[in-house]
Design a protein around this motif. Structure first.
Motif, mmCIF file in Angstrom:
data_model
loop_
_atom_site.group_PDB
_atom_site.id
_atom_site.type_symbol
_atom_site.label_atom_id
_atom_site.label_comp_id
_atom_site.label_asym_id
_atom_site.label_seq_id
_atom_site.Cartn_x
_atom_site.Cartn_y
_atom_site.Cartn_z
ATOM 1 N N GLU A 1 0.805 -1.219 0.000
ATOM 2 C CA GLU A 1 0.000 0.000 0.000
ATOM 3 C C GLU A 1 0.836 1.266 0.000
ATOM 4 O OE1 GLU A 1 -3.760 1.995 2.443
ATOM 5 O OE2 GLU A 1 -2.790 0.188 3.214
ATOM 6 N N ARG B 1 -1.889 -3.967 -6.809
ATOM 7 C CA ARG B 1 -3.015 -3.045 -6.615
ATOM 8 C C ARG B 1 -3.825 -3.555 -5.434
ATOM 9 N NH1 ARG B 1 -8.073 -3.687 -8.452
ATOM 10 N NH2 ARG B 1 -7.402 -5.198 -10.019
ATOM 11 N N LEU B 2 -4.233 -2.633 -4.565
ATOM 12 C CA LEU B 2 -5.087 -3.014 -3.446
ATOM 13 C C LEU B 2 -6.541 -2.723 -3.787
ATOM 14 C CD1 LEU B 2 -3.279 -1.951 -0.149
ATOM 15 C CD2 LEU B 2 -3.119 -4.066 -1.448
ATOM 16 N N THR B 3 -7.408 -3.686 -3.484
ATOM 17 C CA THR B 3 -8.844 -3.478 -3.657
ATOM 18 C C THR B 3 -9.363 -2.578 -2.533
ATOM 19 O OG1 THR B 3 -9.506 -5.359 -2.294
ATOM 20 C CG2 THR B 3 -8.983 -5.802 -4.625
ATOM 21 N N GLU B 4 -10.627 -2.196 -2.635
ATOM 22 C CA GLU B 4 -11.218 -1.365 -1.591
ATOM 23 C C GLU B 4 -11.188 -2.070 -0.237
ATOM 24 O OE1 GLU B 4 -15.066 0.086 -2.550
ATOM 25 O OE2 GLU B 4 -14.399 1.168 -4.348
ATOM 26 N N LYS C 1 -8.782 -3.795 0.800
ATOM 27 C CA LYS C 1 -7.359 -3.930 1.132
ATOM 28 C C LYS C 1 -6.827 -5.329 0.834
ATOM 29 C CE LYS C 1 -7.011 0.233 3.015
ATOM 30 N NZ LYS C 1 -6.199 1.319 2.460
ATOM 31 N N ASP D 1 -4.275 -7.351 -5.202
ATOM 32 C CA ASP D 1 -4.646 -7.769 -6.555
ATOM 33 C C ASP D 1 -3.542 -7.335 -7.508
ATOM 34 O OD1 ASP D 1 -6.076 -8.909 -8.585
ATOM 35 O OD2 ASP D 1 -7.902 -7.743 -8.253
ATOM 36 N N ASP E 1 -2.495 -6.007 -11.639
ATOM 37 C CA ASP E 1 -2.814 -5.517 -12.975
ATOM 38 C C ASP E 1 -1.755 -6.070 -13.925
ATOM 39 O OD1 ASP E 1 -5.044 -3.983 -12.230
ATOM 40 O OD2 ASP E 1 -3.762 -2.327 -11.597
#
Length: 474
Positions: A93, A157-160, A162, A165, A167
């Motif tokens: 993050e 990439r962090l999802t909502e 947390k 993920d 890309d």
């Protein structure tokens, strides 16, 4: 060739019988071809004589994992920050929030190399991105530098919620790999013999298995090392189980990306670690049997409450483990101290590891990982990478065992002079070939720029992202 002689060094860490041993009141003579003499009074030519009284002379330290690109910009930002949903790790993050432009990358590199030199490092493996001055600054520093331009097929990439993920962009990964290999081709024509390339697919979880296989093929065709971050966090290990039904070491073994020419960054979350779902404890055996190397960087992971289980256990299993600094502080002596403390704390046993074993890891084992039997030790014929420590420094006194004093108390405060390939590159604690003052002037402005970008990305003030450790009442 100019011959330097350190006369009557009070203490010398010399290599004898396959191990480091102490010597007393010895002369050390060397030129750019290597160590010429280590023993009683040198009778040959002496172009420069150095007083060795009240000095510890030791081999240069070998750092097999560090990142120059952005890390100095992050000083004081994320030390108290982590993502609870990802086992408290701050990597995914927060590490990507602070980026640097080309000028800042040059300043970051200068500061990293300056700090490494000041802590007795003469060889380092720098995993970073290319910039116009990357090779030039390394050459000017006088250090031995292994360049590892990173490349990958996916970005974190962090999802909502947390969750971690990815890309994926395989075409961009191919382009980045080709660009990295072109950097290594430029390094290969350097005439100093101090600069070397390393093939560096960035992380095991951001590369497909076949991409890793091809990367190792490229490394072996060039007779270079390969380094990849693997088993560094539980988030990574969990993702590999989801994709492949196995952890990082079994996956790398299955695809053939293990061996004496492979360096795994960190190697923490193996199948014996208490956080993993596996309970097989076979990974250490696999790493030892294949001769695969681990780069151990305890400080940065300790900040997130994580650590290797334990360094002593890895060494007893026969795994070759070298030491790296990874991120700030770029201080190998502090890293070595932390390696000892963490190993004892994680194992619950003060006898899990000792000072000599960690010094061996930071010198000879690191050199082994890089394929260099002439580094990390002092004997006639070895490379002239020499460190002089001031035994009169307050933090070193009184002197009974100088290495213990250096690692547990003195650290960089006692390092005075460093020679690499016989060239004086640290003079009385100051780098000879690096504009450290200029880099410091640049880094403040660069940090302000990077923070503004992070605030725009997050849509809030930086103090909301990473609050200061003390409140600032109005």
């Amino acid at each position: 060739m100019s011959v330097t002689v350190i006369r009557k060094a009070s203490w010398v860490v010399r290599w004898e019988g396959g191990k480091h041993v102490y010597g007393r009141e010895l002369d050390v003579a060397f030129d750019n071809s290597g160590i010429l003499h280590l023993g009683a009074a040198w009778q040959g030519i002496a172009d420069l004589e150095v007083d060795g009284r009240n000095r510890l002379i030791m081999p240069g330290l070998v750092n097999i994992h560090c990142h120059s690109g952005d890390e100095p910009l992050a000083k004081g930002l994320f030390d108290d920050t982590g993502t609870p949903q990802l086992w408290g790790n701050a990597l995914y993050e927060f590490s990507t929030l602070i980026d640097s432009d080309a000028d800042a990358k040059a300043a970051c590199q200068i500061l990293m190399l300056s700090e490494l030199l000041a802590s007795g490092v003469t060889s380092c493996l720098d995993i970073a991105g290319d910039h116009p001055r990357w090779i030039g600054i390394a050459a000017e520093s006088g250090l031995r530098v292994w360049f590892a331009p990173g490349f990958r097929q996916a970005r974190w990439r962090l999802t909502e919620a947390k969750a971690l993920d990815y890309d994926w962009d395989e075409a961009a990964g191919e382009t980045a790999r080709d660009e990295a290999l072109s950097v290594l081709d430029r390094v290969a024509v350097d005439g100093s013999c101090r600069l070397t390339g390393v093939v560096a697919p960035s992380q095991i979880d951001t590369c497909h298995p076949d991409f890793l296989v091809r990367a190792l093929d490229e490394a072996r065709s060039r007779k270079l090392r390969l380094t990849v971050h693997a088993a560094q966090t539980m988030a990574e290990v969990t993702e590999l189980y989801r994709r492949h039904g196995k952890g990082p070491v079994p996956l790398l073994q299955e695809i053939g990306v293990l061996g004496p020419d492979v360096i795994l960054g960190h190697g923490i979350c193996l199948d014996h670690h208490p956080l993993t779902r596996a309970r097989t404890a076979k990974d250490l055996e696999t790493l030892a049997a294949t001769g695969t190397n681990i780069a151990h960087c305890p400080v940065t992971f300790a900040r997130s409450g994580q650590g290797m289980e334990s360094l002593g256990q890895y060494l007893r299993a026969g795994v070759n483990v070298g030491i790296g600094t990874d991120t700030i502080p770029f201080n190998m002596l502090e890293e070595m101290r932390e390696a000892i403390i963490q190993s004892r704390c994680r194992s619950g046993d003060f006898a899990d590891i000792n000072t000599a074993e960690v010094f061996h890891a930071a010198t000879v084992r690191g050199a082994q990982a890089l394929g260099r039997s002439d580094l990390g030790r002092l004997f006639p014929g070895a490379a002239a990478d020499v460190v002089s420590v001031d035994l009169t420094a307050p933090s070193m006194r009184p002197v009974h065992d100088p290495l213990r004093s250096l690692i547990y108390a003195g650290a960089e405060r006692a390092v005075r002079d460093v020679w690499v390939a016989g060239r004086h590159v640290l003079d009385n604690g100051k780098p000879v070939g690096l504009d450290t003052a200029g880099a410091l002037a640049e880094i403040d402005a660069a940090k302000a720029r990077a923070i503004r970008v992070a605030e725009n990305t997050k849509g809030c003030s930086f103090n909301a992202i990473a609050p200061r450790c003390l409140e600032m009442p109005a």
